[in-house]
Design an enzyme around this catalytic site. Sequence first.
Site, PDB file in Angstrom:
ATOM      1  N   GLY A 168       1.129   1.285  11.059  1.00  0.00           N
ATOM      2  CA  GLY A 168       1.403   2.518  10.327  1.00  0.00           C
ATOM      3  C   GLY A 168       0.757   3.665  11.083  1.00  0.00           C
ATOM      4  O   GLY A 168       0.363   3.528  12.238  1.00  0.00           O
ATOM      5  N   GLU A 183      -5.380   3.620   4.930  1.00  0.00           N
ATOM      6  CA  GLU A 183      -5.484   3.357   3.489  1.00  0.00           C
ATOM      7  C   GLU A 183      -6.238   2.055   3.224  1.00  0.00           C
ATOM      8  O   GLU A 183      -6.768   1.843   2.138  1.00  0.00           O
ATOM      9  CB  GLU A 183      -4.084   3.308   2.860  1.00  0.00           C
ATOM     10  N   GLY A 210      -1.426  -3.932  12.030  1.00  0.00           N
ATOM     11  CA  GLY A 210      -0.822  -2.816  11.323  1.00  0.00           C
ATOM     12  C   GLY A 210      -0.420  -1.728  12.285  1.00  0.00           C
ATOM     13  O   GLY A 210      -1.165  -1.381  13.196  1.00  0.00           O
ATOM     14  N   ARG A 237      -2.746  15.427 -10.841  1.00  0.00           N
ATOM     15  CA  ARG A 237      -1.991  14.180 -10.965  1.00  0.00           C
ATOM     16  C   ARG A 237      -2.493  13.282 -12.090  1.00  0.00           C
ATOM     17  O   ARG A 237      -1.738  12.861 -12.959  1.00  0.00           O
ATOM     18  CB  ARG A 237      -2.064  13.405  -9.648  1.00  0.00           C
ATOM     19  N   SER A 283       8.996  14.501  -5.208  1.00  0.00           N
ATOM     20  CA  SER A 283       7.928  15.424  -4.813  1.00  0.00           C
ATOM     21  C   SER A 283       7.358  16.169  -6.006  1.00  0.00           C
ATOM     22  O   SER A 283       8.076  16.607  -6.898  1.00  0.00           O
ATOM     23  CB  SER A 283       8.458  16.444  -3.802  1.00  0.00           C
ATOM     24  N   HIS A 285       0.701   4.841  -6.827  1.00  0.00           N
ATOM     25  CA  HIS A 285       1.136   5.527  -5.635  1.00  0.00           C
ATOM     26  C   HIS A 285       0.209   5.284  -4.453  1.00  0.00           C
ATOM     27  O   HIS A 285       0.643   5.183  -3.311  1.00  0.00           O
ATOM     28  CB  HIS A 285       1.174   7.024  -5.963  1.00  0.00           C
ATOM     29  N   ARG A 342      -7.258  10.918  -4.569  1.00  0.00           N
ATOM     30  CA  ARG A 342      -6.872  11.523  -3.297  1.00  0.00           C
ATOM     31  C   ARG A 342      -6.044  12.773  -3.523  1.00  0.00           C
ATOM     32  O   ARG A 342      -5.153  12.788  -4.364  1.00  0.00           O
ATOM     33  CB  ARG A 342      -6.061  10.531  -2.461  1.00  0.00           C
TER      34      ARG A 342
HETATM   35  C1  FAD Z   1       6.287   7.348  -1.475  1.00  0.00           C
HETATM   36  C2  FAD Z   1       4.991   7.777  -0.844  1.00  0.00           C
HETATM   37  C3  FAD Z   1       4.810   9.087  -0.443  1.00  0.00           C
HETATM   38  C4  FAD Z   1       3.629   9.504   0.156  1.00  0.00           C
HETATM   39  N1  FAD Z   1       3.507  10.809   0.534  1.00  0.00           N
HETATM   40  C5  FAD Z   1       2.362  11.205   1.134  1.00  0.00           C
HETATM   41  C6  FAD Z   1       2.233  12.547   1.568  1.00  0.00           C
HETATM   42  O1  FAD Z   1       3.138  13.374   1.378  1.00  0.00           O
HETATM   43  N2  FAD Z   1       1.078  12.911   2.189  1.00  0.00           N
HETATM   44  C7  FAD Z   1       0.075  12.019   2.415  1.00  0.00           C
HETATM   45  O2  FAD Z   1      -0.924  12.415   3.015  1.00  0.00           O
HETATM   46  N3  FAD Z   1       0.174  10.728   2.014  1.00  0.00           N
HETATM   47  C8  FAD Z   1       1.300  10.302   1.382  1.00  0.00           C
HETATM   48  N4  FAD Z   1       1.399   9.004   0.964  1.00  0.00           N
HETATM   49  C9  FAD Z   1       0.327   8.056   1.296  1.00  0.00           C
HETATM   50  C10 FAD Z   1       0.460   7.624   2.763  1.00  0.00           C
HETATM   51  O3  FAD Z   1       1.811   7.502   3.091  1.00  0.00           O
HETATM   52  C11 FAD Z   1      -0.207   6.286   3.032  1.00  0.00           C
HETATM   53  O4  FAD Z   1      -1.450   6.242   2.453  1.00  0.00           O
HETATM   54  C12 FAD Z   1      -0.395   6.074   4.525  1.00  0.00           C
HETATM   55  O5  FAD Z   1       0.837   6.223   5.180  1.00  0.00           O
HETATM   56  C13 FAD Z   1      -0.968   4.706   4.826  1.00  0.00           C
HETATM   57  O6  FAD Z   1      -0.880   4.501   6.231  1.00  0.00           O
HETATM   58  P1  FAD Z   1      -1.551   3.228   6.895  1.00  0.00           P
HETATM   59  O7  FAD Z   1      -1.335   3.328   8.354  1.00  0.00           O
HETATM   60  O8  FAD Z   1      -2.947   3.133   6.440  1.00  0.00           O
HETATM   61  O9  FAD Z   1      -0.807   1.960   6.305  1.00  0.00           O
HETATM   62  P2  FAD Z   1       0.746   1.621   6.322  1.00  0.00           P
HETATM   63  O10 FAD Z   1       1.556   2.757   6.810  1.00  0.00           O
HETATM   64  O11 FAD Z   1       1.045   1.068   4.979  1.00  0.00           O
HETATM   65  O12 FAD Z   1       0.894   0.481   7.400  1.00  0.00           O
HETATM   66  C14 FAD Z   1       0.492  -0.825   7.111  1.00  0.00           C
HETATM   67  C15 FAD Z   1       0.792  -1.648   8.337  1.00  0.00           C
HETATM   68  O13 FAD Z   1       0.134  -2.871   8.264  1.00  0.00           O
HETATM   69  C16 FAD Z   1       1.020  -3.928   8.516  1.00  0.00           C
HETATM   70  N5  FAD Z   1       0.556  -5.084   7.772  1.00  0.00           N
HETATM   71  C17 FAD Z   1       0.147  -5.133   6.473  1.00  0.00           C
HETATM   72  N6  FAD Z   1      -0.272  -6.365   6.172  1.00  0.00           N
HETATM   73  C18 FAD Z   1      -0.133  -7.106   7.285  1.00  0.00           C
HETATM   74  C19 FAD Z   1      -0.397  -8.462   7.602  1.00  0.00           C
HETATM   75  N7  FAD Z   1      -0.929  -9.306   6.702  1.00  0.00           N
HETATM   76  N8  FAD Z   1      -0.111  -8.883   8.850  1.00  0.00           N
HETATM   77  C20 FAD Z   1       0.399  -8.046   9.766  1.00  0.00           C
HETATM   78  N9  FAD Z   1       0.655  -6.768   9.531  1.00  0.00           N
HETATM   79  C21 FAD Z   1       0.391  -6.309   8.289  1.00  0.00           C
HETATM   80  C22 FAD Z   1       2.373  -3.426   8.103  1.00  0.00           C
HETATM   81  O14 FAD Z   1       3.365  -4.097   8.824  1.00  0.00           O
HETATM   82  C23 FAD Z   1       2.274  -1.963   8.500  1.00  0.00           C
HETATM   83  O15 FAD Z   1       2.626  -1.861   9.854  1.00  0.00           O
HETATM   84  C24 FAD Z   1       2.584   8.582   0.350  1.00  0.00           C
HETATM   85  C25 FAD Z   1       2.737   7.266  -0.059  1.00  0.00           C
HETATM   86  C26 FAD Z   1       3.919   6.861  -0.677  1.00  0.00           C
HETATM   87  C27 FAD Z   1       4.041   5.449  -1.175  1.00  0.00           C
END
Ligand code: FAD
Lengths: 236, 260, 637
Positions: free
Chosen positions: C42, C425, C40, C330, C284, C401, C435
């Site tokens: 992200g 996440e 991942g 929310r 938003s 969400h 959250r």
């Molecule tokens: C529309 C929207 C708006 C949001 N706005 C906000 C906000 O304003 N403020 C806030 O704090 N939070 C917000 N959130 C929540 C926040 O964006 C997410 O919770 C956070 O970005 C998650 O980050 P992460 O790095 O944990 O996972 P992600 O960013 O989801 O990254 C997951 C990674 O894992 C990889 N991956 C997944 N499964 C596999 C697999 N099997 N094999 C290889 N790679 C895999 C993917 O390729 C990706 O790179 C929002 C969410 C959404 C949907």
Amino acid sequence: MEAPARVTLTSTRIFRPLASTIALKVVMAVTGLVLFGFVIGHMIGNLQVYLPRGADGVWALDAYGKFLHEIGHGGAIWIARAGLLAALAMHIAAAWTLTRRSLDARPVGYRQWKAKQSTYASRTMRISGPLIFLFVVYHLLHLTIGSVHPDYIQLGVHHNVTTGLAQPLAGGVYVIAMLGLGIHLYHGIWSLMQTLGLAHPRHERLRRAIAAVSSALVVLGNVSIPIAALCGWLPV
Amino acid sequence: MKIKLNVWRQRSRAEAGSFESYAADDVSEDMSFLEMLDVVNERLTTEGKDPIAFDHDCREGICGSCSIVIDGRPHGPKDRTTACQLHMRSFPDGAEITLEPWRAGAFPIVKDLVVDRSAFDRIIQAGGFVSVPTGSAVDGNALPIEKENADLAMDAAACIGCGACVAACPNASAMLFTSAKISQLALLPQGQPERWRRVLSMVETMDEEGFGSCTNHGECMAACPKSISLDNIARMNRDWMRAALRSGRRAGSTTESAAD
Amino acid sequence: MKLDPTIPAGPLETKWDRHQLEMKLVSPANKRKYRVIVVGTGLAGASAAATMAESGYQVSAYCFQDSPRRAHSIAAQGGINAAKNYQNDGDSVYRLFYDTIKGGDFRAREANVYRLAQTSMKIIDQCVAQGVPFAREYGGVLANRSFGGAQVSRTFYARGQTGQQLLLGAYSALQRMVGLGRVRMFARHEMLELIVVNGVARGIVTRDLVSGEVRSHVADAVVLATGGYGNVFYLSTNAKGCNTTANWRAYKHGAAFANPCFTQIHPTCIPVSGDYQSKLTLMSESLRNDGRIWVPKQQGDKRQPQTIPEDERDYYLERKYPSYGNLAPRDIASRAAKEACDSGRGVGRTGLGVYLDFASAIERLGEPVIRERYGNLFEMYERITAENPYTTPMRIFPATHYTMGGLWVDYNLMSTIPGLHVIGEANFSDHGANRLGASALMQGLADGYFILPHTIGHWLATAKLEDVTTDHPAVKAAEAAVAARTQRLLSIGGKRTAASFHRELGQIIWDECGLARNASGLKSALERLPKLREEFWHDLNVPGDGAGLNQSLERAGRVADFLELGELMCLDALKREESCGGHFRVEHQTEDGEALRDDERFCHVAAWEYAGDDRDPIRHTEPLRFDFVNLAQRSYK
Ligand SMILES: Cc1cc2nc3c(=O)[nH]c(=O)nc-3n(C[C@H](O)[C@H](O)[C@H](O)COP(=O)(O)OP(=O)(O)OC[C@H]3O[C@@H](n4cnc5c(N)ncnc54)[C@H](O)[C@@H]3O)c2cc1C
Ligand code: HEM
Ligand code: HEM
Ligand code: SF4
Ligand code: F3S
Ligand code: FES
């Protein structure tokens, strides 16, 4: 990673930046600017064909030509010629290299492609440029060497122009070439400002205006001469 | 509404591709363009045919995955709109729509409409960063930034790396993408220490990846869903010239160290 | 299974510092001997991979997108919280800590949340240093906004693209390490198996999505940063690719799955327009500052909204929650919207929507002000719906969400499988049952930049790791499992597409395990889901083969895992006989429809242990102790 690095100039460390696209674009721009400068100066000189004979009975244009050939004991003109030739050569070389790169960059083309922002001028640089080149060759044979001129007189510049351009064929070539030049310059001048980084959001309109006006002047100034010649308006 | 699609199909990078036609008779104008493709693909699948491969993820115009040239325009006819945000109501009923992948030697086709844009990642690897290891930062307010510059930097930073600029450019040039990143960092104090080596190194990598050269057509900006401005290209050219003059001699070694 | 949160002793304020002192360190010279896998890229994964590589570890990172920059974090809009107190409005680490605990309805660990609040400030500094163009005031200092009903302005933002800018910051740090050869990046690679050797996580098996090649990668520690599972609902605001596959593989190898039923539903999304709908778009929450939410009083009223007179409109939030009105939290706002629609008063073609009306705001403030505040949101709405929100009220509806649930981790972010760490996440840690806005980005980056890089060192320094190569039997077994699974999916040869099953699954989860849950509904779901799974494995149709890019195959694998996860969610929701945060059991509510917690019986984390396909999973609990705050009942009347 597979990097189809086409090393065009040199790949020694110090000169590597010279192989860069931007380096070549800068060469294009600077040489383009030099050539543009020549065209302007040359036009101003040529417009003297409208002037009458002087008190000594010599046409203004002839005097001017003579002057050009004599300053610096005739050396200056050769230096100028060398400079021009070099600029043109570099301009063409750079254009050639960049064009090759760009063609290689899209091996398979689109079935459909719609222009949105680009101009006719920008899309035809690679045609208008060579056209100008061909014109220059013809032009040199015509008015500098005289080999394709019906009745060429050494240093009889005024005579050569008025008689030479009075011929429908030759005159026509000039008119068309000048339009080509105008098109080339219209994009060229705007483009060189962008290439040399003389860009600022606030001045965008200004840049377009400069390009349009200056290229228009060149066309009008130059085209007027063959047309006047064809219509026999030039003083003979 | 009913529409007809002419889609570029290519099983893999190695194999040759060709256009195939598909009819979609059950299209709603409220569908997004990709949802229309979903429907077509569902049908192809149930008919035992191979569905059309296309890149997509966020479907809200921010991830930069979607990459389809629609009727000769990357991302389709609507300005400042990615393919995933485009809706079928932008097309007349009975329209015949041509779908092609991004076309550029530096973006080899993976399958159908899916291309390999890793060249962009390598351009960033060459210098699209500030070398500030985690933990070595000063307080966020320790470097005040003129609002105008902060906003200009944000404008440039809005780039989603989709590659539409390359796809639209008659020269398949990546100048807009590269200049956007270089401008963002050049406009901010954080970017200054590496400013000159960055521009030399990123531009060199851009060339090595086989992108074409910019002749200032401006198609890139017109196709860019985030309307990244041509001024960034001018700014990059300016920076590149200054960098080349400043460190003409060191340029070789600079690019070395940043590339290895 | 023993759930030991390993929370350090001592006062809240010093736990983390003290813990860092007590943890074993890996000497700089030795770091390069250790290999770490990060799945991942992200916010959590990219920041962790970059930071660990900077400190010397050999890192390899994986994502299924074509570039790490496209991870779903890119879509985050609103902003990121930090207790900087730049606005001098009385914010503090303790306030951010308390707001987060309370917002999570007292179902999160005090120690973790406090550490999160402490770390929040360093995140902002780091991101600014990377060149993240946060919004600024004319004086050149950072701007803040108040977000998600917080009483202080602690949210940092970059236009409406905060997640994008933060991710590009982490991505650039990651790319720097890739360029220097310190991180090996595997894009378009999907993790399909976890390699566990003698109970310790030692690697993963991936499928190269372009070539189809199945390959195993071994390491000394494995980190999952694979995001949330909101797509179990089929329709959500998550990116299409978001999935639970990586977490589910880990679960099946013995990683406990905590609070799977804790999911967050966002009140202001653009409603579904038809059954072809593939995802939902968030708008938003700030819109609720000026928009008034209403539905017609009488059922099935199909008149144009503008033509419906005031006294025939029900501004239900203002009616039910006079003090908070349209700004109710929310979960409350979302539930109220669903109730309105269930009572047959929903608006729009599908009847699944309520009005968000700006008419009075435009009257009061004038259109220019509204345009200035929400111009780009209105534009986005019009782009999607072709309706002009300046003249006709917006239509909104709640959508899934965020998922608070995830793999259980201890204070060191390590799961119940030694060596397997989970961040972002994907883990369950800091948000309890609900959250707060702008806290997920904070948590992802806290985990990745500042917490995991230290705690993983402790693991590497203390673990006795045997040598494992790719021809170890456990590795071979994992590869075989992937091959078999892929083959099975391809060879069913049925009629239905994975998408159609996914849609059906989503409908069940949304109806029975969505905004409001009750025992009978959950039980019926638990009967229908196994049948659906049966049908899936008999009637699935996956075209093509595994030899190259096959998006249908990828989709099918993800749906298969969602089908199993959905069941666990319902089970968890059924067993948690209380209401808290996003988990609302209709049987447990105050007379005015508030979530009614049962701190006697349920003040704990529920962590589920996989016990085999034919046996029910085992529910373990980690009791939650609140030594520093006292449990209060939320009220927004
Ligand atoms: C529309 C929207 C708006 C949001 N706005 C906000 C906000 O304003 N403020 C806030 O704090 N939070 C917000 N959130 C929540 C926040 O964006 C997410 O919770 C956070 O970005 C998650 O980050 P992460 O790095 O944990 O996972 P992600 O960013 O989801 O990254 C997951 C990674 O894992 C990889 N991956 C997944 N499964 C596999 C697999 N099997 N094999 C290889 N790679 C895999 C993917 O390729 C990706 O790179 C929002 C969410 C959404 C949907
Ligand atoms: C109608 C327009 C033009 C007229 C009447 C004209 C006229 C002339 C004449 C009379 C000469 C010979 C001078 C001499 O031998 O003493 C000359 C030389 C030349 N002209 Fe032009 N010219 C025109 C346009 C151009 C243009 C557009 C270009 C370039 C793009 C050009 C390039 C040259 C060059 C390179 C020479 C040679 C100068 C030298 O002797 O070194 N001319 N021109
Ligand atoms: C008197 C003659 C010429 C003048 C004044 C001139 C001028 C210019 C200028 C100013 C530019 C813009 C450079 C930039 O983009 O920054 C340009 C571009 C170009 N010129 Fe010329 N040019 C001349 C002759 C030629 C010739 C003979 C060729 C033929 C090969 C040519 C080919 C090109 C091409 C292909 C470009 C486009 C590249 C670009 O825009 O960067 N030009 N020219
Ligand atoms: S500059 Fe615009 S078109 Fe090019 S990659 Fe960035 S967003 Fe896409
Ligand atoms: S379209 Fe191409 S030519 Fe330059 S200005 Fe844009 S890159
Ligand atoms: S799918 Fe993310 S931008 Fe189109």
